[in-house]
Design a protein around this motif. Structure first.
Motif, PDB file in Angstrom:
ATOM      1  N   TRP A 170      26.352  58.377   6.766  1.00  0.00           N
ATOM      2  CA  TRP A 170      25.670  58.110   5.546  1.00  0.00           C
ATOM      3  C   TRP A 170      26.117  56.651   4.862  1.00  0.00           C
ATOM      4  CZ3 TRP A 170      21.110  59.878   5.853  1.00  0.00           C
ATOM      5  CH2 TRP A 170      21.236  61.301   6.534  1.00  0.00           C
ATOM      6  N   THR A 171      27.212  56.317   4.937  1.00  0.00           N
ATOM      7  CA  THR A 171      28.168  55.286   4.565  1.00  0.00           C
ATOM      8  C   THR A 171      27.182  54.015   5.241  1.00  0.00           C
ATOM      9  OG1 THR A 171      30.129  55.977   3.985  1.00  0.00           O
ATOM     10  CG2 THR A 171      30.122  53.795   4.458  1.00  0.00           C
ATOM     11  N   PHE A 172      27.022  53.927   6.402  1.00  0.00           N
ATOM     12  CA  PHE A 172      26.453  52.913   7.227  1.00  0.00           C
ATOM     13  C   PHE A 172      24.819  52.657   6.825  1.00  0.00           C
ATOM     14  CE2 PHE A 172      24.416  51.230  10.821  1.00  0.00           C
ATOM     15  CZ  PHE A 172      25.196  50.157  11.377  1.00  0.00           C
ATOM     16  N   VAL A 173      24.296  53.826   6.807  1.00  0.00           N
ATOM     17  CA  VAL A 173      23.076  53.736   6.256  1.00  0.00           C
ATOM     18  C   VAL A 173      22.812  53.173   4.875  1.00  0.00           C
ATOM     19  CG1 VAL A 173      20.821  55.129   5.885  1.00  0.00           C
ATOM     20  CG2 VAL A 173      22.355  55.630   7.804  1.00  0.00           C
ATOM     21  N   VAL A 174      23.790  53.613   3.913  1.00  0.00           N
ATOM     22  CA  VAL A 174      23.352  52.994   2.531  1.00  0.00           C
ATOM     23  C   VAL A 174      23.820  51.482   2.540  1.00  0.00           C
ATOM     24  CG1 VAL A 174      24.683  53.048   0.327  1.00  0.00           C
ATOM     25  CG2 VAL A 174      23.993  55.268   1.422  1.00  0.00           C
ATOM     26  N   LEU A 175      24.822  51.115   3.346  1.00  0.00           N
ATOM     27  CA  LEU A 175      25.040  49.740   3.396  1.00  0.00           C
ATOM     28  C   LEU A 175      24.089  48.818   3.912  1.00  0.00           C
ATOM     29  CD1 LEU A 175      28.968  49.809   4.535  1.00  0.00           C
ATOM     30  CD2 LEU A 175      28.091  49.304   2.222  1.00  0.00           C
ATOM     31  N   VAL A 176      23.302  49.572   5.025  1.00  0.00           N
ATOM     32  CA  VAL A 176      22.197  48.757   5.507  1.00  0.00           C
ATOM     33  C   VAL A 176      21.103  48.719   4.816  1.00  0.00           C
ATOM     34  CG1 VAL A 176      20.577  49.078   7.431  1.00  0.00           C
ATOM     35  CG2 VAL A 176      22.679  49.382   8.035  1.00  0.00           C
TER      36      VAL A 176
ATOM     37  N   GLY B 132      35.385  50.339  -3.496  1.00  0.00           N
ATOM     38  CA  GLY B 132      35.041  48.980  -3.780  1.00  0.00           C
ATOM     39  C   GLY B 132      34.136  48.398  -2.876  1.00  0.00           C
ATOM     40  N   PHE B 133      32.845  49.335  -2.110  1.00  0.00           N
ATOM     41  CA  PHE B 133      32.046  48.518  -1.268  1.00  0.00           C
ATOM     42  C   PHE B 133      30.756  48.342  -2.037  1.00  0.00           C
ATOM     43  CE2 PHE B 133      34.894  50.788   1.862  1.00  0.00           C
ATOM     44  CZ  PHE B 133      35.183  49.820   2.718  1.00  0.00           C
ATOM     45  N   ILE B 134      30.438  48.991  -3.202  1.00  0.00           N
ATOM     46  CA  ILE B 134      29.606  48.880  -3.919  1.00  0.00           C
ATOM     47  C   ILE B 134      29.714  48.598  -5.227  1.00  0.00           C
ATOM     48  CG2 ILE B 134      27.891  50.029  -2.206  1.00  0.00           C
ATOM     49  CD1 ILE B 134      27.789  52.211  -4.304  1.00  0.00           C
ATOM     50  N   ALA B 135      28.850  48.058  -5.978  1.00  0.00           N
ATOM     51  CA  ALA B 135      28.912  48.112  -7.751  1.00  0.00           C
ATOM     52  C   ALA B 135      27.784  48.896  -7.995  1.00  0.00           C
ATOM     53  CB  ALA B 135      28.866  46.568  -8.166  1.00  0.00           C
ATOM     54  N   ARG B 136      28.304  49.473  -9.197  1.00  0.00           N
ATOM     55  CA  ARG B 136      27.342  50.244  -9.970  1.00  0.00           C
ATOM     56  C   ARG B 136      27.089  49.589 -11.265  1.00  0.00           C
ATOM     57  NH1 ARG B 136      27.342  54.578 -13.561  1.00  0.00           N
ATOM     58  NH2 ARG B 136      25.946  56.141 -13.423  1.00  0.00           N
ATOM     59  N   THR B 137      25.792  49.224 -11.282  1.00  0.00           N
ATOM     60  CA  THR B 137      25.615  48.470 -12.763  1.00  0.00           C
ATOM     61  C   THR B 137      24.647  49.354 -13.684  1.00  0.00           C
ATOM     62  OG1 THR B 137      25.759  46.222 -11.474  1.00  0.00           O
ATOM     63  CG2 THR B 137      24.618  46.344 -13.715  1.00  0.00           C
ATOM     64  N   VAL B 138      25.181  49.606 -14.861  1.00  0.00           N
ATOM     65  CA  VAL B 138      24.452  50.439 -15.968  1.00  0.00           C
ATOM     66  C   VAL B 138      23.907  49.352 -16.708  1.00  0.00           C
ATOM     67  CG1 VAL B 138      24.344  52.381 -17.457  1.00  0.00           C
ATOM     68  CG2 VAL B 138      25.934  52.394 -15.492  1.00  0.00           C
ATOM     69  N   TYR B 139      22.458  49.346 -17.055  1.00  0.00           N
ATOM     70  CA  TYR B 139      21.865  48.533 -17.871  1.00  0.00           C
ATOM     71  C   TYR B 139      21.614  49.204 -19.359  1.00  0.00           C
ATOM     72  CZ  TYR B 139      21.374  45.279 -13.871  1.00  0.00           C
ATOM     73  OH  TYR B 139      21.436  44.670 -12.945  1.00  0.00           O
ATOM     74  N   PRO B 140      21.750  48.535 -20.431  1.00  0.00           N
ATOM     75  CA  PRO B 140      21.552  49.375 -21.468  1.00  0.00           C
ATOM     76  C   PRO B 140      20.312  49.474 -21.963  1.00  0.00           C
ATOM     77  CG  PRO B 140      22.631  47.229 -22.095  1.00  0.00           C
ATOM     78  CD  PRO B 140      22.385  47.233 -20.789  1.00  0.00           C
ATOM     79  N   SER B 141      19.612  50.465 -21.644  1.00  0.00           N
ATOM     80  CA  SER B 141      18.147  50.763 -21.794  1.00  0.00           C
ATOM     81  C   SER B 141      17.747  52.189 -22.183  1.00  0.00           C
ATOM     82  CB  SER B 141      17.201  50.265 -20.931  1.00  0.00           C
ATOM     83  OG  SER B 141      17.413  50.934 -19.608  1.00  0.00           O
ATOM     84  N   VAL B 142      16.710  52.555 -22.626  1.00  0.00           N
ATOM     85  CA  VAL B 142      16.487  54.067 -22.750  1.00  0.00           C
ATOM     86  C   VAL B 142      15.363  54.263 -21.946  1.00  0.00           C
ATOM     87  CG1 VAL B 142      15.845  55.688 -24.425  1.00  0.00           C
ATOM     88  CG2 VAL B 142      17.253  54.027 -25.270  1.00  0.00           C
TER      89      VAL B 142
ATOM     90  N   LEU C 103      32.015  43.777   4.650  1.00  0.00           N
ATOM     91  CA  LEU C 103      31.925  45.025   5.618  1.00  0.00           C
ATOM     92  C   LEU C 103      30.646  44.852   6.390  1.00  0.00           C
ATOM     93  CD1 LEU C 103      32.937  47.604   7.062  1.00  0.00           C
ATOM     94  CD2 LEU C 103      32.109  48.807   4.952  1.00  0.00           C
ATOM     95  N   ARG C 104      29.553  44.617   5.795  1.00  0.00           N
ATOM     96  CA  ARG C 104      28.174  44.377   6.385  1.00  0.00           C
ATOM     97  C   ARG C 104      28.239  43.498   7.311  1.00  0.00           C
ATOM     98  NH1 ARG C 104      24.917  46.351   8.035  1.00  0.00           N
ATOM     99  NH2 ARG C 104      23.260  44.736   7.957  1.00  0.00           N
ATOM    100  N   GLU C 105      28.981  42.560   7.380  1.00  0.00           N
ATOM    101  CA  GLU C 105      28.902  41.206   8.389  1.00  0.00           C
ATOM    102  C   GLU C 105      29.669  41.913   9.374  1.00  0.00           C
ATOM    103  OE1 GLU C 105      30.821  37.839   6.698  1.00  0.00           O
ATOM    104  OE2 GLU C 105      29.465  37.620   5.103  1.00  0.00           O
TER     105      GLU C 105
END
Length: 112
Positions: A12-18, A53-63, A78-80
Motif C-alpha cells: 500500500w505504501t508503493f500504491v499511495v506514493l504512485v 516523513g514521506f508525506i505531508a498532511r495539510t489541514v485547511y481551516p474551513s468548516v 523515494l518516488r524517484e
C-alpha cells in the motif's frame, strides 16, 4: 534498516506514493483512486507515511476542515527511486501473468 525496507516495500505504501506523484489529494479521492484498499488500511498507511516523513498532511481551516495529503521532499526522492521499479512492473506484467497462467495450468494437471 529492516523497518524502513518493510515500510517502503509495503504494497500500500508503493500504491499511495504512485497515487500522490502528480498532486495532493484528499482522503476520499485517494480511497477512490486506490483499487482494493480498505478505509482502515489507507488510514494506517497514511499515518505511517506521515510519521516516516514521506508525506505531508495539510489541514485547511474551513468548516468542515479540509485535509490534503501530498508527497514531502523525502517522499519525492523515494518516488524517484521507485520509478524504475514501477516501469519494470508495467513492462513485465504480461510476462508475469503468462507465467502465472502456465504455472496454474500445470498445477491443475498434476492434481488430476
Amino acid at each position: 534498516m529492516r523497518e524502513i525496507l518493510s515500510r517502503t516495500g509495503d504494497k500500500w505504501t508503493f500504491v499511495v506514493l504512485v497515487a500522490l506523484r502528480e498532486r495532493c489529494m484528499r482522503f476520499n479521492d485517494l480511497h477512490r483512486t486506490i483499487d482494493g484498499v480498505s478505509h482502515r488500511m489507507l488510514v494506517v498507511t497514511l499515518r505511517h507515511l506521515q510519521r516516516d516523513g514521506f508525506i505531508a498532511r495539510t489541514v485547511y481551516p474551513s468548516v468542515p476542515p479540509r485535509v490534503e495529503y501530498g508527497l514531502s521532499e523525502l517522499g519525492h526522492s523515494l518516488r524517484e527511486v521507485l520509478q524504475p521499479v514501477e516501469a519494470w512492473m508495467s513492462d513485465n506484467r504480461p510476462a508475469i501473468e503468462a507465467s502465472r497462467r502456465d504455472f496454474d495450468a500445470q498445477s491443475e494437471l498434476m492434481e488430476e
